[in-house]
Scaffold this motif. Structure first.
Motif, PDB file in Angstrom:
ATOM      1  N   ASP A  45      -3.989 -27.642  35.876  1.00 46.42           N
ATOM      2  CA  ASP A  45      -5.379 -28.045  36.095  1.00 46.42           C
ATOM      3  C   ASP A  45      -5.476 -29.565  35.978  1.00 46.42           C
ATOM      4  O   ASP A  45      -5.087 -30.139  34.955  1.00 46.42           O
ATOM      5  N   PRO A  46      -5.992 -30.254  37.000  1.00 51.23           N
ATOM      6  CA  PRO A  46      -6.080 -31.717  36.950  1.00 51.23           C
ATOM      7  C   PRO A  46      -6.890 -32.255  35.770  1.00 51.23           C
ATOM      8  O   PRO A  46      -6.763 -33.427  35.409  1.00 51.23           O
ATOM      9  N   ALA A  47      -7.739 -31.416  35.167  1.00 46.02           N
ATOM     10  CA  ALA A  47      -8.548 -31.875  34.048  1.00 46.02           C
ATOM     11  C   ALA A  47      -7.740 -31.993  32.756  1.00 46.02           C
ATOM     12  O   ALA A  47      -8.164 -32.662  31.818  1.00 46.02           O
ATOM     13  N   GLN A  48      -6.587 -31.350  32.691  1.00 43.96           N
ATOM     14  CA  GLN A  48      -5.780 -31.400  31.474  1.00 43.96           C
ATOM     15  C   GLN A  48      -5.283 -32.819  31.228  1.00 43.96           C
ATOM     16  O   GLN A  48      -4.986 -33.558  32.169  1.00 43.96           O
ATOM     17  N   ARG A  49      -5.177 -33.189  29.972  1.00 43.44           N
ATOM     18  CA  ARG A  49      -4.732 -34.538  29.610  1.00 43.44           C
ATOM     19  C   ARG A  49      -3.894 -34.475  28.341  1.00 43.44           C
ATOM     20  O   ARG A  49      -4.193 -33.752  27.402  1.00 43.44           O
ATOM     21  N   ARG A  50      -2.835 -35.275  28.355  1.00 45.08           N
ATOM     22  CA  ARG A  50      -1.947 -35.376  27.189  1.00 45.08           C
ATOM     23  C   ARG A  50      -1.575 -36.838  26.993  1.00 45.08           C
ATOM     24  O   ARG A  50      -1.930 -37.690  27.804  1.00 45.08           O
ATOM     25  N   TYR A  51      -0.861 -37.129  25.918  1.00 52.58           N
ATOM     26  CA  TYR A  51      -0.486 -38.527  25.669  1.00 52.58           C
ATOM     27  C   TYR A  51       0.956 -38.623  25.204  1.00 52.58           C
ATOM     28  O   TYR A  51       1.545 -37.656  24.712  1.00 52.58           O
ATOM     29  N   PHE A  52       1.505 -39.832  25.394  1.00 53.70           N
ATOM     30  CA  PHE A  52       2.898 -40.086  25.044  1.00 53.70           C
ATOM     31  C   PHE A  52       3.037 -41.583  24.773  1.00 53.70           C
ATOM     32  O   PHE A  52       2.316 -42.389  25.369  1.00 53.70           O
ATOM     33  N   ASP A  71      -2.862 -47.522  19.560  1.00 54.25           N
ATOM     34  CA  ASP A  71      -3.156 -48.292  20.771  1.00 54.25           C
ATOM     35  C   ASP A  71      -1.990 -48.359  21.740  1.00 54.25           C
ATOM     36  O   ASP A  71      -2.091 -48.978  22.802  1.00 54.25           O
ATOM     37  N   GLU A  72      -0.868 -47.742  21.374  1.00 49.34           N
ATOM     38  CA  GLU A  72       0.321 -47.767  22.245  1.00 49.34           C
ATOM     39  C   GLU A  72       0.644 -46.403  22.833  1.00 49.34           C
ATOM     40  O   GLU A  72       1.770 -46.174  23.286  1.00 49.34           O
ATOM     41  N   VAL A  73      -0.305 -45.484  22.826  1.00 45.81           N
ATOM     42  CA  VAL A  73      -0.073 -44.189  23.478  1.00 45.81           C
ATOM     43  C   VAL A  73      -0.929 -44.124  24.735  1.00 45.81           C
ATOM     44  O   VAL A  73      -2.089 -44.537  24.732  1.00 45.81           O
ATOM     45  N   ARG A  74      -0.353 -43.646  25.803  1.00 47.13           N
ATOM     46  CA  ARG A  74      -1.025 -43.619  27.103  1.00 47.13           C
ATOM     47  C   ARG A  74      -1.176 -42.182  27.606  1.00 47.13           C
ATOM     48  O   ARG A  74      -0.384 -41.296  27.279  1.00 47.13           O
ATOM     49  N   VAL A  75      -2.167 -42.001  28.434  1.00 46.34           N
ATOM     50  CA  VAL A  75      -2.454 -40.691  28.998  1.00 46.34           C
ATOM     51  C   VAL A  75      -1.465 -40.374  30.120  1.00 46.34           C
ATOM     52  O   VAL A  75      -1.078 -41.258  30.885  1.00 46.34           O
ATOM     53  N   TYR A  76      -1.036 -39.127  30.180  1.00 44.74           N
ATOM     54  CA  TYR A  76      -0.332 -38.667  31.380  1.00 44.74           C
ATOM     55  C   TYR A  76      -0.982 -37.371  31.849  1.00 44.74           C
ATOM     56  O   TYR A  76      -1.518 -36.601  31.062  1.00 44.74           O
ATOM     57  N   LYS A  77      -0.966 -37.168  33.160  1.00 43.88           N
ATOM     58  CA  LYS A  77      -1.747 -36.099  33.779  1.00 43.88           C
ATOM     59  C   LYS A  77      -0.860 -35.195  34.629  1.00 43.88           C
ATOM     60  O   LYS A  77       0.189 -35.611  35.122  1.00 43.88           O
ATOM     61  N   GLY A  78      -1.340 -33.970  34.827  1.00 38.85           N
ATOM     62  CA  GLY A  78      -0.677 -33.044  35.728  1.00 38.85           C
ATOM     63  C   GLY A  78       0.451 -32.278  35.066  1.00 38.85           C
ATOM     64  O   GLY A  78       1.137 -32.791  34.187  1.00 38.85           O
ATOM     65  N   GLY A  79       0.668 -31.065  35.495  1.00 38.99           N
ATOM     66  CA  GLY A  79       1.794 -30.294  34.988  1.00 38.99           C
ATOM     67  C   GLY A  79       3.089 -30.741  35.637  1.00 38.99           C
ATOM     68  O   GLY A  79       3.093 -31.452  36.643  1.00 38.99           O
ATOM     69  N   THR A  81     -18.953 -38.809  43.356  1.00 39.28           N
ATOM     70  CA  THR A  81     -19.321 -38.269  42.057  1.00 39.28           C
ATOM     71  C   THR A  81     -18.569 -36.970  41.802  1.00 39.28           C
ATOM     72  O   THR A  81     -18.373 -36.173  42.725  1.00 39.28           O
ATOM     73  N   PHE A  82     -18.166 -36.756  40.573  1.00 42.54           N
ATOM     74  CA  PHE A  82     -17.521 -35.496  40.211  1.00 42.54           C
ATOM     75  C   PHE A  82     -17.652 -35.281  38.711  1.00 42.54           C
ATOM     76  O   PHE A  82     -18.079 -36.165  37.971  1.00 42.54           O
ATOM     77  N   THR A  83     -17.291 -34.086  38.271  1.00 40.18           N
ATOM     78  CA  THR A  83     -17.304 -33.780  36.846  1.00 40.18           C
ATOM     79  C   THR A  83     -15.893 -33.904  36.315  1.00 40.18           C
ATOM     80  O   THR A  83     -15.010 -33.123  36.674  1.00 40.18           O
ATOM     81  N   LYS A  84     -15.704 -34.903  35.500  1.00 40.06           N
ATOM     82  CA  LYS A  84     -14.407 -35.135  34.872  1.00 40.06           C
ATOM     83  C   LYS A  84     -14.295 -34.268  33.627  1.00 40.06           C
ATOM     84  O   LYS A  84     -15.234 -34.145  32.858  1.00 40.06           O
ATOM     85  N   GLY A  85     -13.130 -33.692  33.425  1.00 43.13           N
ATOM     86  CA  GLY A  85     -12.928 -32.876  32.233  1.00 43.13           C
ATOM     87  C   GLY A  85     -12.669 -31.427  32.573  1.00 43.13           C
ATOM     88  O   GLY A  85     -12.827 -30.979  33.710  1.00 43.13           O
ATOM     89  N   ARG A  86     -12.295 -30.661  31.569  1.00 38.10           N
ATOM     90  CA  ARG A  86     -11.922 -29.271  31.770  1.00 38.10           C
ATOM     91  C   ARG A  86     -13.132 -28.429  32.107  1.00 38.10           C
ATOM     92  O   ARG A  86     -14.149 -28.489  31.430  1.00 38.10           O
ATOM     93  N   VAL A  87     -13.027 -27.624  33.154  1.00 38.29           N
ATOM     94  CA  VAL A  87     -14.113 -26.732  33.523  1.00 38.29           C
ATOM     95  C   VAL A  87     -13.709 -25.267  33.354  1.00 38.29           C
ATOM     96  O   VAL A  87     -14.525 -24.380  33.498  1.00 38.29           O
ATOM     97  N   GLN A  88     -12.456 -25.036  33.069  1.00 35.40           N
ATOM     98  CA  GLN A  88     -12.013 -23.676  32.751  1.00 35.40           C
ATOM     99  C   GLN A  88     -12.162 -23.453  31.250  1.00 35.40           C
ATOM    100  O   GLN A  88     -12.539 -24.339  30.498  1.00 35.40           O
ATOM    101  N   ASP A  89     -11.884 -22.262  30.799  1.00 38.38           N
ATOM    102  CA  ASP A  89     -12.004 -21.956  29.372  1.00 38.38           C
ATOM    103  C   ASP A  89     -11.078 -22.851  28.559  1.00 38.38           C
ATOM    104  O   ASP A  89      -9.898 -23.003  28.876  1.00 38.38           O
TER     105      ASP A  89
END
Length: 555
Positions: free
Chosen positions: A518-525, A500-508, A68-76
């Motif tokens: 921060d692993p919680a950050q999320r963007r799309y491309f 429906d054709e944009v996907r998430v990418y993670k990590g800096g 179990t964990f908390t998914k999502g941004r926990v910083q400001d």
């Protein structure tokens, strides 16, 4: 004398009980607790691998125990963009690549496909061209980067650097190829199939899904199989010629990790992470609030490869340098607690999910994933599965005009599940679930689904205009001469880039500031486009127990 007699009698009883227990234990393992009949009898009958211990870790992977964990941004949330509100999630155990897929690993794939489907053959040229990374992603109109354009993918100097210029679609195809190659090797080592790399045939190239359904398709006589697993039943029929699912030889598929899996693995958590609270306020894949090492031996060294400031991609040469200006060789920085390298920095990474700003944890908080499109094997009139031939390969034209093979010779044709699988089923009612409860008009309580039609791929043909994700709809087609005709959507009424054709990418990445580590950050491309800062790594599902270490019974 009497005592001796009693002792001998007791000894005989103990030996008898021990012998009986051993025989019972040995035989019970191969007898059915349901019927009492023998399992794996030499005379035939039910065959099953009763000696299976646990899933073997496949090449390149490390084990990630779920939890179990908390998914999502926990910083400001300085952007306040309603993008990844924290939610409690549970992740099943799985496996993930220790490092990002490297140039060497991808070039091995290119070499295999090129030999199997020679690009000089007009029938196959678009197969090979469709998997080539886009090396032009390195070009910059005001930068001198031609050395990367010409050398980064294939030169040995960059062999252990993460591959870039690969679209989400290409990453998925690589994962499928890797699955087949690993399972074919597993069959060879288990004695079910001899592999002759010089005699691979495009029409009968090994495919895991097809082997599960019709293993005899790969039987080219005794030369292509060994006989040590063959048994003969009472009627003289051969059994055990092929590896069924019950043997445990065929492993799960390599695939892209889900966003939830990736984030969980990147954090390397050993304890519960709560909203804005973690012991030490964990912000990165490593412990602490800073990007530099605090250990005595390496104090001041950067812990990841990222852009440190304007015009600063590695720091001043020497003490504060992070060792790279563009990407860096994998394993150049310390791994996280799971043994995973570069889960922050180096390159950002594709994950499996279709992007939506909404994480609907109210509906599901277990193995969360958006992107399910359920399919099944296409069946011929004679009851056999429909297999792709060289003449049946379908090519998709991407938004940039490139062609990519949707399927390859030897694969099973897939179609969307229909009413036979969905009728009165409470857990899903259609093939394509990408837009399920995602905030658009279809998700509203008053939306009527009458009149919706699904095409063969399971995509909904909306008759209603989508309100929330009203993205541009560019079109690209080819005329009768094969020339590309591009039509850009110039409408002023579009409100979003999300579809429906944009996907998430993670990590800096090497090109990103610290904010994105921060692993919680999320963007799309867009899934059919590539960049010089997005790579990927593969994952695999865990079969069986949650943990590799059995819980000890407390006394």
């Amino acid at each position: 004398m009497k005592n001796v007699t009693i002792f001998r009698a007791l000894l005989i009883m103990v030996v008898s009980v021990t012998t009986f227990s051993c025989k019972k234990s040995s035989s019970s393992r191969n007898s059915s607790r349901a019927t009492g009949w023998q399992i794996n009898s030499r005379e035939g009958g039910f065959q099953y691998n009763t000696n299976f211990n646990e899933q073997e870790t496949s090449p390149g992977l490390v084990f990630i125990e779920g939890g179990t964990f908390t998914k999502g941004r926990v910083q400001d949330d300085v952007m306040h963009d309603w993008n990844n509100t924290p939610s409690q999630q549970h992740v099943q155990s799985f496996y993930m690549d220790e490092t990002e897929v490297t140039n060497l690993m991808y070039v091995e794939y290119l070499d295999y496909i090129k030999k199997l489907y020679p690009p000089e053959d007009e029938l196959y040229k678009n197969i090979y061209n469709g998997i080539l990374p886009d090396t032009l992603v390195w070009r910059n109109r005001l930068g001198f980067n031609e050395v990367m354009t010409q050398n980064y993918l294939r030169h040995p100097a960059y062999a252990e650097y993460p591959v870039v210029g690969v679209s989400w679609i290409q990453a998925v195809e690589y994962s499928n190829w890797r699955t087949d190659r690993v399972n074919e090797l597993n069959l060879d080592r288990a004695g079910y199939r001899d592999i002759n790399l010089a005699e691979q045939d495009p029409e009968t190239i090994f495919n895991t899904d097809r082997y599960r359904v019709d293993p005899s398709a790969y039987d080219n006589g005794e030369d292509n199989r060994r006989n040590r697993n063959v048994r003969v039943d009472a009627d003289g029929n051969e059994t055990g010629v092929y590896a069924s699912m019950e043997t445990g030889v065929i492993g799960p598929k390599y695939r892209l990790p889900t966003e939830t899996e990736w984030e969980y693995a990147a954090l390397g958590l050993s304890e519960l992470r709560s909203y804005n609270l973690y012991r030490g306020r964990k912000k990165y894949p490593w412990d602490g609030q800073y990007t530099r090492s605090g250990s005595r031996k390496y104090r001041g060294d950067q812990l990841a490869n990222f852009k440190q400031g304007k015009g600063d991609y590695g720091g001043i040469a020497g003490w504060s340098d992070d060792g790279a200006d563009i990407t860096n060789a994998v394993r150049s920085y310390a791994p996280n607690d799971y043994g995973l390298y570069d889960m922050a920095g180096n390159v950002a990474e594709w994950v499996a999910d279709v992007y939506r700003p909404i994480i609907d944890d109210e509906f599901n908080d277990f193995n969360y994933y958006r992107g399910n499109v359920y399919t099944k094997n296409k069946i011929n009139d004679d009851g056999t599965v429909k297999v792709v031939t060289s003449a049946d390969v379908i090519y998709d034209t991407l938004s940039n005009g490139k062609l990519i093979a949707r399927n390859l010779p030897g694969e099973i044709v897939k179609v969307a599940v229909d009413e036979n699988e969905t009728y009165l089923r409470p857990n899903f009612d259609r093939a394509n679930n990408i837009n399920f409860r995602d905030g658009d008009k279809r998700s509203s309580r008053n939306f009527e689904t009458f009149g919706d039609e699904e095409n063969e791929d399971g995509n909904i043909q909306d008759k209603e205009t989508r309100k929330m994700y009203n993205s541009p709809k560019h079109t690209i087609r080819r005329d009768s001469l094969g020339n590309i005709i591009r039509e850009i959507d110039k409408s002023n009424n579009r409100t979003s880039l999300i579809n429906d054709e944009v996907r998430v990418y993670k990590g800096g990445s090497w090109k990103d500031r610290e904010y994105w580590l921060d692993p919680a950050q999320r963007r799309y491309f867009p899934q059919d486009m590539a960049t010089d800062y997005i790579g990927f790594r593969c994952a695999m599902s865990r079969l069986g127990s949650k943990s590799k270490i059995k819980n000890k019974t407390k006394g």
